[in-house]
Motif scaffolding. Structure first.
Motif, PDB file in Angstrom:
ATOM      1  N   ARG A  97       0.828  -1.210   0.000  1.00  0.00           N
ATOM      2  CA  ARG A  97       0.000   0.000   0.000  1.00  0.00           C
ATOM      3  C   ARG A  97       0.865   1.264   0.000  1.00  0.00           C
ATOM      4  NH1 ARG A  97      -4.492   2.128   4.409  1.00  0.00           N
ATOM      5  NH2 ARG A  97      -5.344   3.735   3.024  1.00  0.00           N
ATOM      6  N   GLU A 101       0.600   4.073  -2.864  1.00  0.00           N
ATOM      7  CA  GLU A 101       0.262   5.463  -2.550  1.00  0.00           C
ATOM      8  C   GLU A 101       1.355   6.424  -3.011  1.00  0.00           C
ATOM      9  OE1 GLU A 101      -0.705   5.455   1.606  1.00  0.00           O
ATOM     10  OE2 GLU A 101      -2.772   4.813   1.218  1.00  0.00           O
ATOM     11  N   GLU A 117      -3.785  -0.205  -4.882  1.00  0.00           N
ATOM     12  CA  GLU A 117      -4.378   0.344  -3.668  1.00  0.00           C
ATOM     13  C   GLU A 117      -5.691  -0.390  -3.351  1.00  0.00           C
ATOM     14  OE1 GLU A 117      -4.707   3.560  -0.614  1.00  0.00           O
ATOM     15  OE2 GLU A 117      -3.168   2.325  -1.545  1.00  0.00           O
ATOM     16  N   LEU A 121      -6.229  -2.701   0.047  1.00  0.00           N
ATOM     17  CA  LEU A 121      -7.309  -2.385   0.968  1.00  0.00           C
ATOM     18  C   LEU A 121      -8.301  -3.542   1.078  1.00  0.00           C
ATOM     19  CD1 LEU A 121      -7.952   1.335  -0.049  1.00  0.00           C
ATOM     20  CD2 LEU A 121      -7.072   0.534   2.153  1.00  0.00           C
ATOM     21  N   VAL A 140     -12.341   0.125   6.154  1.00  0.00           N
ATOM     22  CA  VAL A 140     -11.311  -0.091   5.137  1.00  0.00           C
ATOM     23  C   VAL A 140     -11.953  -0.208   3.761  1.00  0.00           C
ATOM     24  CG1 VAL A 140      -9.473  -1.631   4.348  1.00  0.00           C
ATOM     25  CG2 VAL A 140      -9.759  -1.188   6.798  1.00  0.00           C
ATOM     26  N   LYS A 142     -14.651   1.136   2.678  1.00  0.00           N
ATOM     27  CA  LYS A 142     -15.069   2.455   2.192  1.00  0.00           C
ATOM     28  C   LYS A 142     -13.913   3.184   1.529  1.00  0.00           C
ATOM     29  CE  LYS A 142     -18.860   3.266   5.460  1.00  0.00           C
ATOM     30  NZ  LYS A 142     -19.325   4.064   6.620  1.00  0.00           N
ATOM     31  N   LYS A 143     -12.703   3.011   2.058  1.00  0.00           N
ATOM     32  CA  LYS A 143     -11.528   3.632   1.455  1.00  0.00           C
ATOM     33  C   LYS A 143     -11.254   3.045   0.070  1.00  0.00           C
ATOM     34  CE  LYS A 143      -9.260   4.508   5.914  1.00  0.00           C
ATOM     35  NZ  LYS A 143      -8.086   4.190   6.776  1.00  0.00           N
ATOM     36  N   TYR A 145     -13.503   1.926  -2.005  1.00  0.00           N
ATOM     37  CA  TYR A 145     -14.630   2.093  -2.919  1.00  0.00           C
ATOM     38  C   TYR A 145     -14.344   3.058  -4.072  1.00  0.00           C
ATOM     39  CZ  TYR A 145     -19.342   3.089  -4.573  1.00  0.00           C
ATOM     40  OH  TYR A 145     -20.452   3.246  -5.356  1.00  0.00           O
ATOM     41  N   SER A 146     -13.654   4.150  -3.795  1.00  0.00           N
ATOM     42  CA  SER A 146     -13.388   5.123  -4.856  1.00  0.00           C
ATOM     43  C   SER A 146     -12.543   4.504  -5.965  1.00  0.00           C
ATOM     44  CB  SER A 146     -12.679   6.357  -4.291  1.00  0.00           C
ATOM     45  OG  SER A 146     -11.413   6.013  -3.753  1.00  0.00           O
ATOM     46  N   HIS A 147     -11.655   3.589  -5.585  1.00  0.00           N
ATOM     47  CA  HIS A 147     -10.823   2.910  -6.593  1.00  0.00           C
ATOM     48  C   HIS A 147     -11.656   1.890  -7.365  1.00  0.00           C
ATOM     49  CE1 HIS A 147      -7.349   4.798  -4.720  1.00  0.00           C
ATOM     50  NE2 HIS A 147      -7.819   4.391  -3.559  1.00  0.00           N
TER      51      HIS A 147
END
Length: 370
Positions: A97, A101, A117, A121, A140, A142-143, A145-147
């Motif tokens: 990770r 990042e 990423e 996650l 975790v 939720k973090k 989800y955008s990806h």
């Protein structure tokens, strides 16, 4: 929660044909493919050596650390039984990770970095869920989800997204139906489509390079668990069993499907092989299916009950053998019914209903309780 937000990221779908250096390098692509084949064949020494070559070629890339995390989980499964290896596993994921990042800091639209990423996650969320830390796992996820959302729109351009998108589309609808308690938090995630999800999973088994294995495994899992279609499930498992005959998870899955289809001799051969393994998860699975085969094929309720009672006394794994306990209690309910033990039948049917997610198991248990 984990089956929506975790399984969508349990994939190697982050190896994309973009401008990323490792994917423009034919040798690297070949090493990844060779290493995965060795890993799924349980040749962990050889796969680790191949993955180490990736680290030499790309020392600042997360690929080595992600692959070694995946291997660690497979080699020491279930991880909760190996505390030292849990630490190793988390160290690999955290390093993966950190490197992903660092890539995102340079370019937050880097497709490859986004998927590393996402994968990292996802594995971290799965780890938390397996350790019963569900709210932590949701955080975790939720973090991640955008990806994930970026991949949902790119399946036509890049087939490797088919697996993660297929799992998401299917479970986004299925899991709230099976677990209504999560509806209060699921609304914030994009809607899914079960039919499309199944289509994407099937395409992933045929059109992808790096996610064929994961796609075939979870396609079989979905068709057995939620679609109640063991014949279709077996088709996907056969792909895996023929290519990786020594993979115990694939063989355990096959035993399940064969038993459901009444192919008891073949299932019994696998059960005998599984029972030679030391891990309690495999002992539990082999024992329960010996009981199911004794009941269904040998028509020997006494022998079946002995196996089944022994099996349900063993702890189950949340992901892989909880439903087997459900199958065992359902079989015990049938045996009790034949023996005229009405109260025991009800007791066992209730336990089966509580544990099972297989829709066929739930339906049969409900019929016994009505």
């Amino acid at each position: 929660m984990k089956k929506i937000f975790v399984l969508v990221t349990l994939t190697l779908g982050f190896f994309l044909q973009s401008k990323a250096q490792i994917l423009n390098d034919a040798t690297t692509r070949q090493l990844i493919s060779q290493g995965l084949d060795k890993m799924y064949s349980y040749d962990f020494k050889e796969s680790a050596e191949i993955f180490s070559k990736l680290k030499v070629r790309h020392p600042q890339h997360p690929v080595f650390y992600t692959l070694m995390a995946i291997q660690t989980e497979l080699q020491y499964f279930p991880l909760k039984d190996f505390p030292n290896q849990q630490k190793t596993y988390l160290a690999y994921l955290n390093q993966s990770r950190a490197l992903a990042e660092a890539m995102l800091d340079k370019n937050d639209e880097d497709i490859e970095a986004n998927f590393f990423e996402l994968a990292t996650l996802g594995y971290l969320a799965a780890y938390d869920a397996d350790n019963q830390e569900f709210m932590k796992a949701v955080g975790v996820a939720k973090k991640a989800y955008s990806h994930l959302k970026k991949g949902l729109a790119l399946t036509e351009k890049q087939p490797e997204f088919l697996y993660s998108s297929g799992i998401y589309n299917y479970y986004r609808i299925e899991y709230p139906e099976t677990h209504p308690v999560i509806k209060s938090v699921i609304w914030m995630f994009a809607d899914g489509n079960k039919k499309l999800g199944l289509q994407q999973l099937d395409l992933a088994t045929r059109k992808t390079i790096f996610v064929k294995t994961e796609a075939a495994f979870y396609a079989g899992y979905v068709y057995m668990k939620y679609e109640a279609n063991p014949a279709k499930a077996l088709q996907y498992n056969t792909i895996l069993a023929e290519k990786y005959p020594d993979n115990l998870l694939f063989q355990m899955q096959r035993m399940d499907f064969l038993t459901a289809l009444g192919k008891h001799n073949d299932a019994d051969d696998i059960a005998n092989k599984i029972l030679k393994q030391k891990g309690v998860m495999f002992q539990c699975a082999g024992t329960i299916f010996k009981g199911l085969i004794a009941e269904k094929d040998k028509k020997d309720d006494k022998l079946a009950e002995a196996y089944l009672q022994k099996g349900v006394k063993m702890p189950y794994d949340e992901r892989f053998t909880k439903d087997y306990h459900g199958l065992a209690y359902l079989a015990l309910a049938r045996i009790a019914k034949r023996g005229g033990q009405h109260s025991k039948m009800k007791e066992y049917a209730k336990k089966a209903s509580k544990l099972a997610e297989y829709k066929a198991t739930i339906a049969e248990a409900k019929a016994l309780l009505d």
